[in-house]
Design a protein around this motif. Structure first.
Motif, short mmCIF file in Angstrom:
data_model
loop_
_atom_site.label_atom_id
_atom_site.label_comp_id
_atom_site.label_asym_id
_atom_site.label_seq_id
_atom_site.Cartn_x
_atom_site.Cartn_y
_atom_site.Cartn_z
N PHE A 16 0.85 -1.18 0.00
CA PHE A 16 0.00 0.00 0.00
C PHE A 16 0.89 1.24 0.00
N ALA A 17 0.58 2.22 -0.82
CA ALA A 17 1.27 3.50 -0.75
C ALA A 17 1.08 4.06 0.65
N ASP A 18 2.10 4.73 1.16
CA ASP A 18 2.00 5.24 2.53
C ASP A 18 1.42 6.65 2.60
N GLN A 19 1.19 7.28 1.45
CA GLN A 19 0.56 8.59 1.44
C GLN A 19 0.03 8.87 0.03
N PRO A 20 -0.95 9.77 -0.10
CA PRO A 20 -1.46 10.08 -1.43
C PRO A 20 -0.38 10.72 -2.29
N ALA A 21 -0.47 10.53 -3.60
CA ALA A 21 0.49 11.09 -4.54
C ALA A 21 -0.08 12.38 -5.13
N PRO A 22 0.49 13.53 -4.82
CA PRO A 22 -0.12 14.80 -5.25
C PRO A 22 -0.32 14.92 -6.75
N MET A 23 0.65 14.50 -7.54
CA MET A 23 0.51 14.66 -8.99
C MET A 23 -0.55 13.72 -9.55
N VAL A 24 -0.65 12.52 -8.99
CA VAL A 24 -1.71 11.59 -9.42
C VAL A 24 -3.07 12.17 -9.07
N GLU A 25 -3.22 12.67 -7.85
CA GLU A 25 -4.50 13.25 -7.44
C GLU A 25 -4.84 14.49 -8.28
N LEU A 26 -3.83 15.27 -8.61
CA LEU A 26 -4.08 16.46 -9.43
C LEU A 26 -4.58 16.06 -10.82
N THR A 27 -3.95 15.06 -11.41
CA THR A 27 -4.38 14.60 -12.74
C THR A 27 -5.82 14.09 -12.69
N LEU A 28 -6.14 13.31 -11.67
CA LEU A 28 -7.48 12.75 -11.56
C LEU A 28 -8.51 13.83 -11.25
N ALA A 29 -8.10 14.87 -10.53
CA ALA A 29 -9.01 16.00 -10.26
C ALA A 29 -9.32 16.76 -11.55
N ILE A 30 -8.30 16.96 -12.38
CA ILE A 30 -8.52 17.64 -13.66
C ILE A 30 -9.46 16.81 -14.54
N ALA A 31 -9.30 15.49 -14.50
CA ALA A 31 -10.21 14.61 -15.25
C ALA A 31 -11.63 14.73 -14.69
N ALA A 32 -11.76 14.79 -13.35
CA ALA A 32 -13.08 14.87 -12.73
C ALA A 32 -13.80 16.17 -13.11
N LEU A 33 -13.04 17.22 -13.38
CA LEU A 33 -13.65 18.48 -13.80
C LEU A 33 -14.38 18.35 -15.14
N GLN A 34 -14.01 17.34 -15.92
CA GLN A 34 -14.55 17.16 -17.27
C GLN A 34 -15.53 16.01 -17.38
N ARG A 35 -15.76 15.27 -16.27
CA ARG A 35 -16.65 14.11 -16.31
C ARG A 35 -18.04 14.49 -15.79
N PRO A 36 -19.10 14.01 -16.43
CA PRO A 36 -20.46 14.28 -15.93
C PRO A 36 -20.83 13.33 -14.79
#
Length: 321
Positions: A16-36
């Motif tokens: 298990f990763a020991d902490q969230p990955a900021p760049m991964v979360e940022l990429t997924l957040a940008i994707a979430a901005l475009q998903r309905p």
């Protein structure tokens, strides 16, 4: 169909990763901005007013599917480290990833093609977009993202101890299934991942709600999957109030902080409480079997028990702090 082929060695090397990955979360957040996605409707509406204009170029690089170029979302120990990895990505890797995401039917924005040639203006635009997006999307929510990550990780580790690695991996997504030593996920794409004894790292995301994604990086192979409670639900005041009504507001907040081990001093500092008050509340939570305490020399570490964690994870929105 997404198929991940495990050997016995791979199963021994699931971590298990020991902490969230900021760049991964940022990429997924940008994707979430475009998903309905209805879960993110209010969040998207809020972000449409607060996302800096200079972050716009990322919307041209990262699609709603989140299958953007991997050089944009390297796993890292923090944002600065991740940003440095993005800006120093080898040109050959950048070109390969741009060809992958733009083929065969997605027309790239003209400036993105220049990234593979190390065009100074294109990279300057990216260098401005990434920090601006991080500040606008992640910075104000990072404590809550980290709290959700800690609770998710602790919950999965509890499942691992109770049910084993195969059940834990199959439980990352509804209808995931094992076919021999291959873990299968329904997908429109036909992809097979062979781990070759290197194992895989599990990385939950507060922004992703789709089927798990697999990324191969220099640091290894990562399986990104949706956290049990996505970020917008962390703002649900009804759930937080329910936990506070059950335990009392201060004890509820303390329990939320104990998804990872904390000392009395840590809690007193973070919550602006007297140490004596923290000790009294943690004793009450221990008596209720919601937290446990372990002594390490003169230091006492408090953390959630499985019962306490179960209470948190079954009450959406209560792990943010």
């Amino acid at each position: 169909m997404l198929r991940i082929c495990f050997t016995a060695e791979d199963l021994l090397r699931v971590t298990f990763a020991d902490q969230p990955a900021p760049m991964v979360e940022l990429t997924l957040a940008i994707a979430a901005l475009q998903r309905p996605d209805p879960i993110f409707t209010l969040w998207r509406r809020r972000m449409s007013h607060t996302l800096p204009r200079s972050a716009g170029p990322l919307l041209e690089l990262i699609p709603a599917t989140a299958r953007g170029p991997l050089f944009l979302d390297p796993p890292s120990q923090g944002f600065d480290d991740g940003f440095e990895r993005v800006m120093s990505a080898p040109s050959s890797f950048v070109r390969t990833e741009l060809r992958r995401v733009h083929a065969p039917n997605r027309r790239p924005a003209p400036w993105t093609r220049l990234l593979g040639d190390r065009d100074r203006e294109a990279w300057h635009a990216l260098a401005n977009a990434v920090p601006a997006a991080h500040e606008g999307v992640l910075t104000g929510s990072w404590d809550r993202i980290r709290g959700r990550f800690d609770a998710e990780r602790a919950w999965r580790i509890q499942l691992l101890a109770s049910h084993g690695i195969r059940a834990t991996l199959a439980g990352l997504w509804p209808e995931a299934r094992w076919h021999g030593s291959t873990l299968e996920f329904d997908s429109a794409d036909d992809v097979e991942i062979t781990l070759n004894g290197q194992g895989i790292t599990l990385l939950p995301s507060a922004f992703w709600t789709g089927r798990p994604l697999v990324g191969s990086y220099a640091q290894g192979t990562f399986l990104v999957y949706p956290a049990m409670t996505p970020l917008p639900l962390l703002d649900d005041p009804a759930a937080a109030n329910a936990l506070a009504a059950l335990l009392g507001r201060t004890r509820a907040v303390i329990l939320q902080h104990l998804t990872r081990p904390r000392t009395t001093t840590d809690l007193a500092r973070d919550l602006d409480l007297a140490k004596s008050s923290v000790s009294e509340h943690t004793k009450t939570l221990r008596d209720a079997h919601l937290v446990t305490a372990q002594r390490d020399g003169k230091t006492v570490w408090h953390t959630c028990t499985p019962l306490g964690l179960s209470l948190l994870t079954s009450t959406p929105g209560t792990t943010g702090h």
